[in-house]
Motif scaffolding. Sequence first.
Motif, PDB file in Angstrom:
ATOM      1  N   THR A  89      -9.523   1.147   6.315  1.00  0.00           N
ATOM      2  CA  THR A  89      -9.365   1.240   4.866  1.00  0.00           C
ATOM      3  C   THR A  89     -10.740   1.471   4.254  1.00  0.00           C
ATOM      4  OG1 THR A  89      -7.528  -0.317   4.963  1.00  0.00           O
ATOM      5  CG2 THR A  89      -8.536   0.002   2.818  1.00  0.00           C
TER       6      THR A  89
ATOM      7  N   LEU B  95     -13.402   5.860   7.325  1.00  0.00           N
ATOM      8  CA  LEU B  95     -12.195   6.541   7.781  1.00  0.00           C
ATOM      9  C   LEU B  95     -12.520   7.673   8.758  1.00  0.00           C
ATOM     10  CD1 LEU B  95     -10.152   6.785   4.458  1.00  0.00           C
ATOM     11  CD2 LEU B  95      -9.898   5.127   6.302  1.00  0.00           C
TER      12      LEU B  95
ATOM     13  N   LEU C  49     -14.057  10.442   8.182  1.00  0.00           N
ATOM     14  CA  LEU C  49     -13.730  11.720   7.569  1.00  0.00           C
ATOM     15  C   LEU C  49     -15.003  12.401   7.075  1.00  0.00           C
ATOM     16  CD1 LEU C  49     -10.639  10.754   5.365  1.00  0.00           C
ATOM     17  CD2 LEU C  49     -10.637  12.114   7.466  1.00  0.00           C
TER      18      LEU C  49
ATOM     19  N   TYR D 152      -3.302  13.162   0.804  1.00  0.00           N
ATOM     20  CA  TYR D 152      -2.989  11.753   1.020  1.00  0.00           C
ATOM     21  C   TYR D 152      -1.550  11.491   0.569  1.00  0.00           C
ATOM     22  CZ  TYR D 152      -7.988  10.928   1.552  1.00  0.00           C
ATOM     23  OH  TYR D 152      -9.283  10.960   1.986  1.00  0.00           O
TER      24      TYR D 152
ATOM     25  N   ALA E  94      -8.089   4.271   0.185  1.00  0.00           N
ATOM     26  CA  ALA E  94      -7.196   4.925   1.135  1.00  0.00           C
ATOM     27  C   ALA E  94      -7.219   4.169   2.458  1.00  0.00           C
ATOM     28  CB  ALA E  94      -7.617   6.371   1.347  1.00  0.00           C
TER      29      ALA E  94
ATOM     30  N   ARG F 222      -5.973   4.581   6.745  1.00  0.00           N
ATOM     31  CA  ARG F 222      -5.424   5.374   7.843  1.00  0.00           C
ATOM     32  C   ARG F 222      -4.518   4.439   8.626  1.00  0.00           C
ATOM     33  NH1 ARG F 222      -9.837   7.321  10.288  1.00  0.00           N
ATOM     34  NH2 ARG F 222     -10.075   5.390  11.408  1.00  0.00           N
TER      35      ARG F 222
ATOM     36  N   GLN G 217      -1.945   8.626   9.711  1.00  0.00           N
ATOM     37  CA  GLN G 217      -1.675   9.190   8.387  1.00  0.00           C
ATOM     38  C   GLN G 217      -2.605   8.564   7.367  1.00  0.00           C
ATOM     39  OE1 GLN G 217       2.514   8.620   7.601  1.00  0.00           O
ATOM     40  NE2 GLN G 217       2.960  10.641   8.447  1.00  0.00           N
ATOM     41  N   TYR G 218      -2.992   9.347   6.362  1.00  0.00           N
ATOM     42  CA  TYR G 218      -3.863   8.855   5.298  1.00  0.00           C
ATOM     43  C   TYR G 218      -3.000   8.539   4.081  1.00  0.00           C
ATOM     44  CZ  TYR G 218      -7.551  10.254   8.364  1.00  0.00           C
ATOM     45  OH  TYR G 218      -8.368  10.351   9.458  1.00  0.00           O
TER      46      TYR G 218
END
Length: 119
Positions: free
Chosen positions: A49, A76, A78, A85, A105, A107, A111-112
């Motif tokens: 998170t 994350l 990323l 999202y 957000a 994961r 999935q996000y």
Amino acid sequence: MKGIGKLARQTIVAASLIGAVGLITSASAQAADSTAGGNATTSAARDATATASGEVRRVDKTAGKVALKHDEITALELPAMTLVYLATPAMLVDIEPGDRVRFTAARRSGQYILLEIGK
């Protein structure tokens, strides 16, 4: 093994083989437990998170999806990118393309998902 009868020798050999099979089975079970534990840990480590900010690019309120352009989000794993999202439609009511937003957000299972979003 001289002086031991044929039946006794066969018994000793069989016991040795049974012991060896037991050791191999035990080692295999320990390896499987270790691997399973490792996969659970790896999976848990992949769920994360983070809070970040970005720009709304697209919104699909009905489908509960929003594309956000953001800088790198280390927690994350990323890079800077635009990513879609998942969100509840209720979270996206006041969100429009071009809005600058702050979001949290997560994961989960690859999935996000947005947990929070606001202007």
